[in-house]
Motif scaffolding. Structure first.
Motif, PDB file in Angstrom:
ATOM      1  N   PHE A   1      15.123  23.202  -6.429  1.00  0.00           N
ATOM      2  CA  PHE A   1      14.949  24.650  -6.563  1.00  0.00           C
ATOM      3  C   PHE A   1      14.109  25.219  -5.421  1.00  0.00           C
ATOM      4  O   PHE A   1      13.369  24.489  -4.751  1.00  0.00           O
ATOM      5  CB  PHE A   1      14.257  24.981  -7.892  1.00  0.00           C
ATOM      6  N   SER A   2      14.250  26.526  -5.263  1.00  0.00           N
ATOM      7  CA  SER A   2      13.412  27.313  -4.341  1.00  0.00           C
ATOM      8  C   SER A   2      13.488  26.765  -2.909  1.00  0.00           C
ATOM      9  O   SER A   2      14.574  26.425  -2.454  1.00  0.00           O
ATOM     10  CB  SER A   2      11.978  27.320  -4.913  1.00  0.00           C
ATOM     11  N   TRP A   3      12.355  26.673  -2.209  1.00  0.00           N
ATOM     12  CA  TRP A   3      12.412  26.244  -0.804  1.00  0.00           C
ATOM     13  C   TRP A   3      12.839  24.794  -0.654  1.00  0.00           C
ATOM     14  O   TRP A   3      13.332  24.394   0.403  1.00  0.00           O
ATOM     15  CB  TRP A   3      11.107  26.531  -0.057  1.00  0.00           C
TER      16      TRP A   3
ATOM     17  N   PRO B   1       5.398  24.592  -7.271  1.00  0.00           N
ATOM     18  CA  PRO B   1       4.685  25.146  -8.415  1.00  0.00           C
ATOM     19  C   PRO B   1       5.309  26.484  -8.830  1.00  0.00           C
ATOM     20  O   PRO B   1       5.730  27.266  -7.980  1.00  0.00           O
ATOM     21  CB  PRO B   1       3.265  25.338  -7.881  1.00  0.00           C
ATOM     22  N   MET B   2       5.375  26.705 -10.124  1.00  0.00           N
ATOM     23  CA  MET B   2       6.094  27.867 -10.640  1.00  0.00           C
ATOM     24  C   MET B   2       5.350  29.173 -10.358  1.00  0.00           C
ATOM     25  O   MET B   2       4.128  29.209 -10.311  1.00  0.00           O
ATOM     26  CB  MET B   2       6.267  27.709 -12.146  1.00  0.00           C
ATOM     27  N   THR B   3       6.138  30.219 -10.212  1.00  0.00           N
ATOM     28  CA  THR B   3       5.551  31.556  -9.997  1.00  0.00           C
ATOM     29  C   THR B   3       6.219  32.560 -10.932  1.00  0.00           C
ATOM     30  O   THR B   3       6.842  33.525 -10.493  1.00  0.00           O
ATOM     31  CB  THR B   3       5.697  32.005  -8.519  1.00  0.00           C
ATOM     32  N   GLY B   4       6.061  32.301 -12.230  1.00  0.00           N
ATOM     33  CA  GLY B   4       6.622  33.221 -13.218  1.00  0.00           C
ATOM     34  C   GLY B   4       5.671  34.378 -13.472  1.00  0.00           C
ATOM     35  O   GLY B   4       4.675  34.555 -12.775  1.00  0.00           O
TER      36      GLY B   4
ATOM     37  N   GLU C   1      14.436  33.060  -8.987  1.00  0.00           N
ATOM     38  CA  GLU C   1      15.282  31.915  -9.330  1.00  0.00           C
ATOM     39  C   GLU C   1      14.670  31.250 -10.567  1.00  0.00           C
ATOM     40  O   GLU C   1      13.461  31.321 -10.765  1.00  0.00           O
ATOM     41  CB  GLU C   1      15.240  30.957  -8.130  1.00  0.00           C
ATOM     42  N   HIS C   2      15.476  30.638 -11.392  1.00  0.00           N
ATOM     43  CA  HIS C   2      14.912  29.896 -12.517  1.00  0.00           C
ATOM     44  C   HIS C   2      15.739  28.656 -12.810  1.00  0.00           C
ATOM     45  O   HIS C   2      16.748  28.421 -12.157  1.00  0.00           O
ATOM     46  CB  HIS C   2      14.759  30.793 -13.757  1.00  0.00           C
ATOM     47  N   TYR C   3      15.265  27.863 -13.755  1.00  0.00           N
ATOM     48  CA  TYR C   3      15.905  26.592 -14.106  1.00  0.00           C
ATOM     49  C   TYR C   3      16.546  26.770 -15.480  1.00  0.00           C
ATOM     50  O   TYR C   3      15.896  26.570 -16.503  1.00  0.00           O
ATOM     51  CB  TYR C   3      14.816  25.515 -14.127  1.00  0.00           C
TER      52      TYR C   3
ATOM     53  N   PRO D   1       9.557  27.741 -15.517  1.00  0.00           N
ATOM     54  CA  PRO D   1      10.164  27.463 -14.217  1.00  0.00           C
ATOM     55  C   PRO D   1      10.905  28.645 -13.580  1.00  0.00           C
ATOM     56  O   PRO D   1      12.124  28.719 -13.579  1.00  0.00           O
ATOM     57  CB  PRO D   1      11.097  26.285 -14.498  1.00  0.00           C
ATOM     58  N   PHE D   2      10.091  29.560 -13.039  1.00  0.00           N
ATOM     59  CA  PHE D   2      10.605  30.682 -12.249  1.00  0.00           C
ATOM     60  C   PHE D   2       9.997  30.594 -10.854  1.00  0.00           C
ATOM     61  O   PHE D   2       8.847  30.162 -10.701  1.00  0.00           O
ATOM     62  CB  PHE D   2      10.148  32.019 -12.858  1.00  0.00           C
ATOM     63  N   TRP D   3      10.759  31.017  -9.864  1.00  0.00           N
ATOM     64  CA  TRP D   3      10.245  31.068  -8.489  1.00  0.00           C
ATOM     65  C   TRP D   3      10.627  32.408  -7.887  1.00  0.00           C
ATOM     66  O   TRP D   3      11.804  32.781  -7.863  1.00  0.00           O
ATOM     67  CB  TRP D   3      10.817  29.912  -7.655  1.00  0.00           C
ATOM     68  N   LYS D   4       9.609  33.099  -7.378  1.00  0.00           N
ATOM     69  CA  LYS D   4       9.841  34.438  -6.827  1.00  0.00           C
ATOM     70  C   LYS D   4       9.960  34.387  -5.315  1.00  0.00           C
ATOM     71  O   LYS D   4       9.183  33.711  -4.640  1.00  0.00           O
ATOM     72  CB  LYS D   4       8.648  35.338  -7.160  1.00  0.00           C
ATOM     73  N   LYS D   5      10.906  35.159  -4.809  1.00  0.00           N
ATOM     74  CA  LYS D   5      11.034  35.315  -3.355  1.00  0.00           C
ATOM     75  C   LYS D   5      10.961  36.798  -3.043  1.00  0.00           C
ATOM     76  O   LYS D   5      11.644  37.606  -3.699  1.00  0.00           O
ATOM     77  CB  LYS D   5      12.369  34.738  -2.903  1.00  0.00           C
TER      78      LYS D   5
ATOM     79  N   TRP E   1       9.054  32.923   0.094  1.00  0.00           N
ATOM     80  CA  TRP E   1       8.793  32.457  -1.272  1.00  0.00           C
ATOM     81  C   TRP E   1       7.350  32.785  -1.612  1.00  0.00           C
ATOM     82  O   TRP E   1       6.447  32.543  -0.815  1.00  0.00           O
ATOM     83  CB  TRP E   1       9.029  30.954  -1.402  1.00  0.00           C
ATOM     84  N   VAL E   2       7.129  33.316  -2.789  1.00  0.00           N
ATOM     85  CA  VAL E   2       5.769  33.624  -3.245  1.00  0.00           C
ATOM     86  C   VAL E   2       5.091  32.294  -3.586  1.00  0.00           C
ATOM     87  O   VAL E   2       5.664  31.475  -4.299  1.00  0.00           O
ATOM     88  CB  VAL E   2       5.805  34.534  -4.500  1.00  0.00           C
ATOM     89  N   GLU E   3       3.904  32.084  -3.037  1.00  0.00           N
ATOM     90  CA  GLU E   3       3.188  30.835  -3.307  1.00  0.00           C
ATOM     91  C   GLU E   3       2.355  30.938  -4.570  1.00  0.00           C
ATOM     92  O   GLU E   3       1.750  31.973  -4.830  1.00  0.00           O
ATOM     93  CB  GLU E   3       2.275  30.492  -2.132  1.00  0.00           C
ATOM     94  N   ALA E   4       2.320  29.850  -5.318  1.00  0.00           N
ATOM     95  CA  ALA E   4       1.487  29.829  -6.525  1.00  0.00           C
ATOM     96  C   ALA E   4       0.023  29.864  -6.096  1.00  0.00           C
ATOM     97  O   ALA E   4      -0.352  29.254  -5.101  1.00  0.00           O
ATOM     98  CB  ALA E   4       1.776  28.565  -7.320  1.00  0.00           C
TER      99      ALA E   4
END
Lengths: 82, 147
Positions: A7-9, A78-81, B50-52, B120-124, B133-136
């Motif tokens: 997922f993601s990058w 790491p998740m960013t919800g 994005e999510h899982y 499990p979400f990832w923001k861009k 991509w937004v970093e945690a």
């Protein structure tokens, strides 16, 4: 065969969202070492264990977790919800 | 317990109305809505989330169940979107209903902290055509320790 999902990058840098892998690895860390040998994209993505997480069968686990029962292994940052 | 993982836009006032209309004998209702930032000074084009699929729903369910175990709440609502979101659009919302405000507030905060770092979400962010991509944040991970 295990389905490995990115997922993601991690997905972007490896260049695919999933693949089926035949492996003799017993743990996540062994699988990571195997993947790193595939090519430079993998070795770069997985170079820093602190930069990503892993889930087995959709459950968060540590890198020393056994993959014997794994059908699906996912690697993601790491998740960013929220 | 009401959980929805969706691409579609939602109207938070309607969601609150719908959620609260089914409740009986509550004394407190806390809601939080996360919105895509888009101030004049920052030209955010849009956000991609994005999510899982599968794991997202499972994780949110686990988080909500744990919330019910820890606080005396009557009900909880979680809506989280994925896909393309424009500035000003709602990303997600939580609502908690309880007899008393302390439980409702704390349960909502707990839900937010865990959704941020364990769902499990990832923001861009797409800013001036550039994707990032937004970093945690370590503060978000540290926030889990207070519970």
């Amino acid at each position: 065969m295990i389905d490995v999902i990115y997922f993601s990058w991690i997905r972007e840098r490896i260049g695919k969202s999933s693949e089926s892998i035949e492996t003799r690895a017993a743990t996540v860390i062994e699988l990571i070492e195997e993947l790193k040998k595939k090519d430079v994209r993998y070795s770069e993505v997985f170079s820093d264990l602190g930069s990503f997480r892993v889930a087995i069968n959709q459950e968060l686990v540590n890198f020393d977790a056994s993959i014997v029962e794994a059908k699906e292994i996912a690697f993601f940052p790491p998740m960013t919800g929220g | 317990m009401h959980i929805s993982v969706q691409n579609e836009f939602f109207d938070f006032s309607k969601e609150i109305e719908n959620f609260s209309s089914k409740l009986d004998n509550i004394g407190a209702l806390v809601t939080f809505t996360g919105i895509v930032r888009g101030q004049k000074s920052i030209t955010l084009d849009y956000m991609l989330i994005e999510h899982y699929p599968g794991m997202t729903e499972t994780q949110i369910k686990l988080i909500v169940k744990e919330t019910f175990k820890r606080w005396k709440i009557c009900d909880a609502l979680v809506i989280h979107r994925y896909g393309k979101l424009e500035p000003g659009e709602p990303i997600m919302m939580v609502a908690t209903a309880a007899q008393h405000r302390k439980e409702a507030f704390e349960a909502a905060e707990y839900l937010m902290d865990y959704l941020k770092s364990r769902a499990p979400f990832w923001k861009k962010e797409i800013l001036n055509g550039e994707e990032n991509w937004v970093e945690a944040k370590s503060a978000d991970e540290a926030a889990l320790n207070r519970w």
